[in-house]
Scaffold this motif. Structure first.
Motif, PDB file in Angstrom:
ATOM      1  N   HIS A 100      -4.368   0.096  -8.995  1.00  0.00           N
ATOM      2  CA  HIS A 100      -3.569   1.199  -8.474  1.00  0.00           C
ATOM      3  C   HIS A 100      -3.423   1.035  -6.964  1.00  0.00           C
ATOM      4  O   HIS A 100      -4.340   0.545  -6.297  1.00  0.00           O
ATOM      5  CB  HIS A 100      -4.243   2.562  -8.737  1.00  0.00           C
ATOM      6  N   GLN A 101      -2.279   1.474  -6.466  1.00  0.00           N
ATOM      7  CA  GLN A 101      -2.038   1.428  -5.027  1.00  0.00           C
ATOM      8  C   GLN A 101      -1.152   2.609  -4.656  1.00  0.00           C
ATOM      9  O   GLN A 101      -0.101   2.797  -5.266  1.00  0.00           O
ATOM     10  CB  GLN A 101      -1.356   0.119  -4.637  1.00  0.00           C
ATOM     11  N   ILE A 102      -1.610   3.363  -3.676  1.00  0.00           N
ATOM     12  CA  ILE A 102      -0.822   4.492  -3.173  1.00  0.00           C
ATOM     13  C   ILE A 102      -0.544   4.227  -1.707  1.00  0.00           C
ATOM     14  O   ILE A 102      -1.470   3.981  -0.921  1.00  0.00           O
ATOM     15  CB  ILE A 102      -1.574   5.827  -3.332  1.00  0.00           C
ATOM     16  N   ILE A 103       0.740   4.263  -1.352  1.00  0.00           N
ATOM     17  CA  ILE A 103       1.094   4.005   0.039  1.00  0.00           C
ATOM     18  C   ILE A 103       2.209   4.946   0.466  1.00  0.00           C
ATOM     19  O   ILE A 103       2.887   5.546  -0.370  1.00  0.00           O
ATOM     20  CB  ILE A 103       1.549   2.550   0.264  1.00  0.00           C
ATOM     21  N   ASP A 104       2.379   5.046   1.764  1.00  0.00           N
ATOM     22  CA  ASP A 104       3.469   5.858   2.308  1.00  0.00           C
ATOM     23  C   ASP A 104       4.735   5.025   2.407  1.00  0.00           C
ATOM     24  O   ASP A 104       4.697   3.821   2.693  1.00  0.00           O
ATOM     25  CB  ASP A 104       3.093   6.380   3.699  1.00  0.00           C
ATOM     26  N   MET A 105       5.833   5.700   2.170  1.00  0.00           N
ATOM     27  CA  MET A 105       7.148   5.062   2.262  1.00  0.00           C
ATOM     28  C   MET A 105       7.293   4.354   3.609  1.00  0.00           C
ATOM     29  O   MET A 105       6.937   4.908   4.652  1.00  0.00           O
ATOM     30  CB  MET A 105       8.220   6.137   2.107  1.00  0.00           C
ATOM     31  N   GLY A 106       7.847   3.147   3.558  1.00  0.00           N
ATOM     32  CA  GLY A 106       8.045   2.385   4.782  1.00  0.00           C
ATOM     33  C   GLY A 106       6.954   1.378   5.061  1.00  0.00           C
ATOM     34  O   GLY A 106       7.144   0.446   5.853  1.00  0.00           O
ATOM     35  N   GLN A 107       5.800   1.577   4.434  1.00  0.00           N
ATOM     36  CA  GLN A 107       4.711   0.619   4.615  1.00  0.00           C
ATOM     37  C   GLN A 107       4.953  -0.630   3.784  1.00  0.00           C
ATOM     38  O   GLN A 107       5.794  -0.659   2.883  1.00  0.00           O
ATOM     39  CB  GLN A 107       3.374   1.242   4.192  1.00  0.00           C
ATOM     40  N   LYS A 109      15.145  -6.590  -4.788  1.00  0.00           N
ATOM     41  CA  LYS A 109      15.870  -6.267  -3.568  1.00  0.00           C
ATOM     42  C   LYS A 109      15.477  -7.211  -2.427  1.00  0.00           C
ATOM     43  O   LYS A 109      14.499  -7.951  -2.506  1.00  0.00           O
ATOM     44  CB  LYS A 109      15.564  -4.825  -3.160  1.00  0.00           C
ATOM     45  N   ASP A 110      16.246  -7.139  -1.358  1.00  0.00           N
ATOM     46  CA  ASP A 110      15.963  -7.978  -0.188  1.00  0.00           C
ATOM     47  C   ASP A 110      14.583  -7.700   0.407  1.00  0.00           C
ATOM     48  O   ASP A 110      13.993  -8.571   1.062  1.00  0.00           O
ATOM     49  CB  ASP A 110      17.022  -7.754   0.889  1.00  0.00           C
ATOM     50  N   ALA A 130      10.074   1.763  -0.586  1.00  0.00           N
ATOM     51  CA  ALA A 130      10.917   2.947  -0.735  1.00  0.00           C
ATOM     52  C   ALA A 130      10.390   3.761  -1.913  1.00  0.00           C
ATOM     53  O   ALA A 130       9.622   3.247  -2.740  1.00  0.00           O
ATOM     54  CB  ALA A 130      12.365   2.539  -0.985  1.00  0.00           C
ATOM     55  N   LEU A 131      10.802   5.021  -1.980  1.00  0.00           N
ATOM     56  CA  LEU A 131      10.309   5.900  -3.047  1.00  0.00           C
ATOM     57  C   LEU A 131      10.593   5.324  -4.438  1.00  0.00           C
ATOM     58  O   LEU A 131       9.764   5.439  -5.347  1.00  0.00           O
ATOM     59  CB  LEU A 131      10.929   7.287  -2.921  1.00  0.00           C
ATOM     60  N   GLU A 132      11.763   4.694  -4.570  1.00  0.00           N
ATOM     61  CA  GLU A 132      12.157   4.172  -5.886  1.00  0.00           C
ATOM     62  C   GLU A 132      11.376   2.926  -6.293  1.00  0.00           C
ATOM     63  O   GLU A 132      11.545   2.415  -7.402  1.00  0.00           O
ATOM     64  CB  GLU A 132      13.666   3.878  -5.922  1.00  0.00           C
ATOM     65  N   ASP A 133      10.510   2.453  -5.423  1.00  0.00           N
ATOM     66  CA  ASP A 133       9.662   1.323  -5.783  1.00  0.00           C
ATOM     67  C   ASP A 133       8.439   1.767  -6.590  1.00  0.00           C
ATOM     68  O   ASP A 133       7.691   0.917  -7.096  1.00  0.00           O
ATOM     69  CB  ASP A 133       9.194   0.574  -4.530  1.00  0.00           C
ATOM     70  N   SER A 134       8.229   3.052  -6.697  1.00  0.00           N
ATOM     71  CA  SER A 134       7.121   3.556  -7.513  1.00  0.00           C
ATOM     72  C   SER A 134       7.328   3.138  -8.960  1.00  0.00           C
ATOM     73  O   SER A 134       8.356   3.440  -9.572  1.00  0.00           O
ATOM     74  CB  SER A 134       7.034   5.084  -7.423  1.00  0.00           C
ATOM     75  N   PRO A 148      -2.577  -6.654 -16.677  1.00  0.00           N
ATOM     76  CA  PRO A 148      -2.636  -5.241 -17.046  1.00  0.00           C
ATOM     77  C   PRO A 148      -1.763  -4.341 -16.190  1.00  0.00           C
ATOM     78  O   PRO A 148      -1.640  -3.150 -16.474  1.00  0.00           O
ATOM     79  CB  PRO A 148      -4.112  -4.896 -16.835  1.00  0.00           C
ATOM     80  N   GLY A 149      -1.148  -4.907 -15.161  1.00  0.00           N
ATOM     81  CA  GLY A 149      -0.254  -4.118 -14.330  1.00  0.00           C
ATOM     82  C   GLY A 149      -0.921  -3.515 -13.112  1.00  0.00           C
ATOM     83  O   GLY A 149      -2.135  -3.273 -13.097  1.00  0.00           O
ATOM     84  N   THR A 150      -0.116  -3.289 -12.077  1.00  0.00           N
ATOM     85  CA  THR A 150      -0.529  -2.534 -10.893  1.00  0.00           C
ATOM     86  C   THR A 150       0.380  -1.329 -10.792  1.00  0.00           C
ATOM     87  O   THR A 150       1.603  -1.476 -10.728  1.00  0.00           O
ATOM     88  CB  THR A 150      -0.408  -3.366  -9.607  1.00  0.00           C
ATOM     89  N   ARG A 151      -0.248  -0.157 -10.793  1.00  0.00           N
ATOM     90  CA  ARG A 151       0.540   1.067 -10.648  1.00  0.00           C
ATOM     91  C   ARG A 151       0.733   1.355  -9.166  1.00  0.00           C
ATOM     92  O   ARG A 151      -0.228   1.629  -8.457  1.00  0.00           O
ATOM     93  CB  ARG A 151      -0.157   2.242 -11.331  1.00  0.00           C
ATOM     94  N   LEU A 152       1.977   1.282  -8.727  1.00  0.00           N
ATOM     95  CA  LEU A 152       2.303   1.523  -7.318  1.00  0.00           C
ATOM     96  C   LEU A 152       2.941   2.894  -7.176  1.00  0.00           C
ATOM     97  O   LEU A 152       3.918   3.194  -7.864  1.00  0.00           O
ATOM     98  CB  LEU A 152       3.258   0.445  -6.804  1.00  0.00           C
ATOM     99  N   THR A 153       2.373   3.684  -6.295  1.00  0.00           N
ATOM    100  CA  THR A 153       2.934   4.997  -5.995  1.00  0.00           C
ATOM    101  C   THR A 153       3.312   5.028  -4.528  1.00  0.00           C
ATOM    102  O   THR A 153       2.459   4.823  -3.655  1.00  0.00           O
ATOM    103  CB  THR A 153       1.923   6.123  -6.289  1.00  0.00           C
ATOM    104  N   VAL A 154       4.590   5.265  -4.275  1.00  0.00           N
ATOM    105  CA  VAL A 154       5.092   5.351  -2.898  1.00  0.00           C
ATOM    106  C   VAL A 154       5.371   6.813  -2.600  1.00  0.00           C
ATOM    107  O   VAL A 154       6.161   7.461  -3.316  1.00  0.00           O
ATOM    108  CB  VAL A 154       6.359   4.498  -2.718  1.00  0.00           C
ATOM    109  N   LEU A 155       4.713   7.324  -1.564  1.00  0.00           N
ATOM    110  CA  LEU A 155       4.843   8.747  -1.226  1.00  0.00           C
ATOM    111  C   LEU A 155       5.839   8.958  -0.098  1.00  0.00           C
ATOM    112  O   LEU A 155       6.017   8.067   0.758  1.00  0.00           O
ATOM    113  CB  LEU A 155       3.479   9.307  -0.816  1.00  0.00           C
TER     114      LEU A 155
END
Lengths: 113, 110
Positions: free
Chosen positions: A10-17, A62-63, A83-87, A106-113
């Motif tokens: 799992h990975q939670i990050i802020d948009m733009g990072q 995407k680029d 970006a948010l849509e990368d979640s 098994p996958g990495t769950r990415l959450t972009v806030l």
């Protein structure tokens, strides 16, 4: 069976990072893939990679996305900036040959806030 | 675009019975893989077929690239068979990529 590992789970990050997703493919496999699955939707192909090069990528790649496997270590997917849509859940896969059974991590769950 | 149509989306079976899942393809695919997603969300490889049929225990799969379909038959279903099953068709020009079906949620009941 053959195992593909993914770090982190799992990975939670802020948009733009920037974020880097890591994949440890099956040891003797030569072809590597990333797939993306948004919650409730089908898993979709992003990119495949062989001999240090991208062979094919989808319109979802995407680029801001890039992949590499430096010195035979982890196969990575980097998103910069996010970006948010990368979640989504990102799945790595590998196969021995071109055309052949793919084995998935098994996958990495990415959450972009 | 290229699509994989998987059916049914959900299936309920009693222990000991059987049924079939099906994937239809809108174009010619080179091969098909079938997976089951386990409780941890990992994809477990069930079959890889470029043609014909394969059997493994209580599971049997067939792939007809000309007729553009693949099936997964489950017989004598057990509780532990419950889960989500996916087909994925192999397609691509410069490399192989998988196009996934939407999945079939199988529930096996006592």
């Amino acid at each position: 069976g053959p195992k593909v590992l993914q770090i982190p789970s799992h990975q939670i990050i802020d948009m733009g990072q920037m974020v880097t997703l890591n994949c440890d493919p099956v040891s003797n496999h030569l072809y590597f893939y990333w797939y993306k699955q948004i919650l409730g939707q089908q898993m979709e192909f992003l990119v495949n990679f062989y001999n240090g090069k991208v062979m094919e990528k989808s319109k979802l790649f995407k680029d801001q996305f890039s992949v590499e496997r430096p010195d035979g270590s982890y196969f990575t997917l980097k998103i910069q900036p996010t970006a948010l849509e990368d979640s989504a859940v990102y799945f790595c896969a590998s196969s021995l040959g071109l055309g052949g059974e793919q084995y998935f991590g098994p996958g990495t769950r990415l959450t972009v806030l | 675009g290229d699509q994989v149509e998987q059916s049914p989306s959900a299936l309920s079976l009693h222990e000991g019975t059987g049924s079939a899942l099906r994937c239809n393809f809108t174009t010619t695919m080179r091969a098909v893989q079938w997976f089951r997603k386990n409780s941890r969300g990992s994809l477990i490889n069930l079959f890889y077929l470029a043609s014909g049929t394969k059997e493994n225990g209580r599971l049997k799969s067939a792939f007809d690239s000309k007729e553009r379909y693949s099936t997964l038959h489950i017989r004598d279903a057990q509780l532990e068979d419950s889960g989500t099953y996916f087909c994925a068709a192999e397609y691509g020009s410069s490399g192989n990529k998988l196009i996934f079906g939407i999945g079939t949620l199988l529930s096996v009941k006592p």
